[in-house]
Design a protein around this motif. Structure first.
Motif, mmCIF file in Angstrom:
data_model
loop_
_atom_site.group_PDB
_atom_site.id
_atom_site.type_symbol
_atom_site.label_atom_id
_atom_site.label_comp_id
_atom_site.label_asym_id
_atom_site.label_seq_id
_atom_site.Cartn_x
_atom_site.Cartn_y
_atom_site.Cartn_z
ATOM 1 N N LEU A 23 43.358 -23.351 46.856
ATOM 2 C CA LEU A 23 44.104 -23.776 45.718
ATOM 3 C C LEU A 23 45.844 -23.736 45.781
ATOM 4 O O LEU A 23 46.455 -23.228 45.622
ATOM 5 N N ASP A 24 46.078 -25.187 46.186
ATOM 6 C CA ASP A 24 47.465 -25.503 46.318
ATOM 7 C C ASP A 24 48.233 -26.270 45.127
ATOM 8 O O ASP A 24 47.778 -27.627 44.888
ATOM 9 N N PRO A 25 48.888 -25.699 44.558
ATOM 10 C CA PRO A 25 49.615 -26.396 43.191
ATOM 11 C C PRO A 25 50.071 -27.806 43.545
ATOM 12 O O PRO A 25 50.409 -28.502 42.620
ATOM 13 N N GLU A 26 50.465 -28.120 44.652
ATOM 14 C CA GLU A 26 51.112 -29.492 45.093
ATOM 15 C C GLU A 26 50.201 -30.566 44.801
ATOM 16 O O GLU A 26 50.773 -31.447 44.167
ATOM 17 N N LEU A 27 48.828 -30.395 44.825
ATOM 18 C CA LEU A 27 47.907 -31.371 44.557
ATOM 19 C C LEU A 27 47.688 -31.692 43.136
ATOM 20 O O LEU A 27 47.064 -32.547 42.640
ATOM 21 N N VAL A 28 48.176 -30.871 42.255
ATOM 22 C CA VAL A 28 48.012 -30.883 40.800
ATOM 23 C C VAL A 28 49.352 -31.210 39.965
ATOM 24 O O VAL A 28 49.111 -31.155 38.772
ATOM 25 N N LYS A 29 50.527 -30.941 40.951
ATOM 26 C CA LYS A 29 51.757 -31.018 40.081
ATOM 27 C C LYS A 29 51.857 -32.253 39.387
ATOM 28 O O LYS A 29 52.532 -32.310 38.250
ATOM 29 N N LYS A 30 51.356 -33.625 39.677
ATOM 30 C CA LYS A 30 51.605 -34.670 39.117
ATOM 31 C C LYS A 30 50.430 -35.157 38.178
ATOM 32 O O LYS A 30 50.360 -36.494 37.734
ATOM 33 N N LEU A 31 49.452 -34.277 37.862
ATOM 34 C CA LEU A 31 48.356 -34.809 37.208
ATOM 35 C C LEU A 31 48.740 -35.344 35.780
ATOM 36 O O LEU A 31 49.733 -34.893 35.183
ATOM 37 N N PRO A 32 48.335 -36.695 35.351
ATOM 38 C CA PRO A 32 48.749 -37.246 34.157
ATOM 39 C C PRO A 32 48.279 -36.364 32.778
ATOM 40 O O PRO A 32 47.273 -35.567 33.228
ATOM 41 N N LYS A 33 48.556 -36.611 31.871
ATOM 42 C CA LYS A 33 48.277 -35.801 30.566
ATOM 43 C C LYS A 33 46.943 -35.527 30.260
ATOM 44 O O LYS A 33 46.429 -34.539 30.108
ATOM 45 N N LYS A 34 46.095 -36.842 30.378
ATOM 46 C CA LYS A 34 44.632 -36.529 29.888
ATOM 47 C C LYS A 34 44.095 -35.582 31.087
ATOM 48 O O LYS A 34 43.214 -35.090 30.810
ATOM 49 N N LEU A 35 44.385 -35.833 32.434
ATOM 50 C CA LEU A 35 43.726 -35.199 33.345
ATOM 51 C C LEU A 35 44.243 -33.633 33.510
ATOM 52 O O LEU A 35 43.658 -32.795 34.144
ATOM 53 N N THR A 36 45.366 -33.256 33.009
ATOM 54 C CA THR A 36 45.911 -32.009 32.879
ATOM 55 C C THR A 36 44.978 -31.097 31.829
ATOM 56 O O THR A 36 44.587 -30.061 31.820
ATOM 57 N N VAL A 37 44.643 -32.146 30.528
ATOM 58 C CA VAL A 37 44.214 -31.394 29.329
ATOM 59 C C VAL A 37 42.829 -31.321 29.235
ATOM 60 O O VAL A 37 42.070 -30.180 29.354
#
Ligand code: NAD
Ligand code: FE2
Length: 389
Positions: A171-185
């Motif tokens: 689980l490396d947060p670097e890979l999810v840092k730039k998730l767009p809004k829809k893919l965050t939610v």
């Protein structure tokens, strides 16, 4: 007698990908999709693998809600390459594909549909499995579930075997840092639902409860922040990434409920992305289960700091809080808002009901479910009507 399953190792936090520099393998087969490659995420993984000096082959053809055909193709390529390590890199779709490809590569004599707790797969002789999520949602990196779409039958195969669980999750947060809004939610709301479902399922237990509670707490605290602040709030990103894995561990050691059953059948028939479907059916399913689960909703409400004069009121507050969150995150909460025509939807209602009744999500649902209930839930969900039965 009951079991608790999880990956052997969960590597998490900043620079977690560095773990790859010391992997003991010689041939690595990476299962991913074209977006992961084009966003530079594959690059980050390859950079670390280079240090370990392994030979790498990339299969980047996974489609969202992966169809059986993707698995067959990936398994064929893996059989030619003969890896001793498979890496699933991406959202739940890539991770589930990696799990299924691994099974067919190790056991070419087994059919996908045979991935079940009743089949002795004897995995681990040819390859190990590492899963690296790039969405914070499904928790698939830590579960023994595999969800594959049978496009022809328009059904999601809900497969499961304790043997398919990954050896290592990174689980490396670097890979999810730039998730767009829809893919965050959307994946995050899948994680929230799974945690609540694990907590109210008839198969709940002390292990799954602990994981579910922590996941719910983290999601309520950090999802609005991750949504609003995106890449500038790395703490929120990291906590959401952990919450997703906790949610996966929770439901995989308990069970999901009617919520996932409804989401899987509507998702497969109308091609709705998993997180979106789960978010949509959340209010209807939780309210449907209210008569059996309200005490547990009240407990969850307390753990996120809600207060009320009675337990029942607390339970109602919890559901209201979820609905407030869905609104704040601007997700669709009625099927009609997904541009699905009423006539088309109603023409498929029997199919939707049939699929739901066959889903494993009903096995341990807190309230008994009839065909009539399911039909009503689908109709209420189309219109956005509050459940009153
Ligand atoms: N096995 C399990 O335990 C389990 C649990 C829940 C859901 N699932 C399954 O997982 C699948 C859904 O997974 P998901 O919600 O993670 O979505 P996904 O894997 O389908 O990905 C959705 C889209 O997001 C893109 N994407 C992924 N990471 C990205 C990133 N960091 N930046 C930009 N784009 C990115 C992908 O390329 C894809 O186009 C469904 O098939 C669902 O049934 C499995
Ligand atoms: Fe899910």
């Amino acid at each position: 007698m009951w079991y608790f399953s999880s990956p052997k190792l969960i590597v998490f936090g900043e620079d977690a990908l560095e773990y790859l520099e010391s992997v003991k393998a010689s041939k690595v087969f990476i299962v991913t999709d074209k977006n992961i490659a084009s966003f530079g995420l594959l690059e980050k993984v390859l950079k670390h693998l280079e240090v370990s000096g392994v030979e790498v082959k990339v299969f980047d053809e996974v489609e969202p809600e992966p169809p059986k055909e993707t698995i067959f193709k990936g398994a064929e390529l893996a059989s030619q390459f003969k890896p001793d390590l498979i890496i699933g890199l991406g959202g739940g779709s890539c991770i589930d594909s990696a799990k299924a490809i691994r099974v067919l590569y190790e056991r070419p004599d087994v059919q996908i549909e045979e991935i079940s707790p009743l089949t002795n797969l004897g995995l681990g002789k040819k390859t190990k499995l590492i899963c690296i999520p790039t969405t914070s949602g499904t928790g698939a990196e830590a579960t023994w579930a595999v969800v594959i779409t049978d496009k022809r039958k328009k059904v999601k195969l809900e497969l499961a075997s304790r043997e398919v669980i990954s050896d290592v999750a990174i689980l490396d947060p670097e890979l999810v840092k730039k998730l767009p809004k829809k893919l965050t939610v959307e994946p995050a709301l899948d994680a929230l639902a799974q945690a609540i479902e694990a907590y109210i399922s008839q198969w709940k237990n002390d292990f799954s409860d602990a994981l579910a509670v922590k996941a719910v707490q983290l999601i309520f605290k950090y999802l609005p922040r991750a949504y609003k602040k995106g890449s500038s709030d790395i703490e929120a990103r990291e906590k959401m990434h952990i919450a997703a894995t906790l949610s996966g561990l929770a439901f995989s050691n308990s069970q999901v409920t009617i919520l996932h059953a409804l989401a899987h059948s509507a998702g497969a028939i109308f091609r709705i992305p998993h997180g979106r479907a789960v978010a949509l059916f959340t209010p209807y399913s939780l309210r449907f289960n209210f008569s059996k689960s309200w005490k547990l909703y009240a407990e969850l409400a307390e753990t996120i700091g809600l207060k009320a004069v009675s337990k029942k009121e607390l339970a109602v507050k919890f559901l209201n809080e979820i609905e407030k969150l869905l609104k704040e995150l601007k997700v669709a909460t009625a099927v009609k808002d997904l541009r699905i025509e009423r006539e088309e939807y109603l023409s498929k209602i029997n199919e939707l009901v049939e699929r739901t009744m066959e889903s494993t999500g009903l096995i341990a649902n807190p309230r008994e479910v009839t065909e009539d209930d399911v039909k009503k839930l689908f109709i209420y969900a189309y219109e956005g009507k509050n459940v009153d039965f």
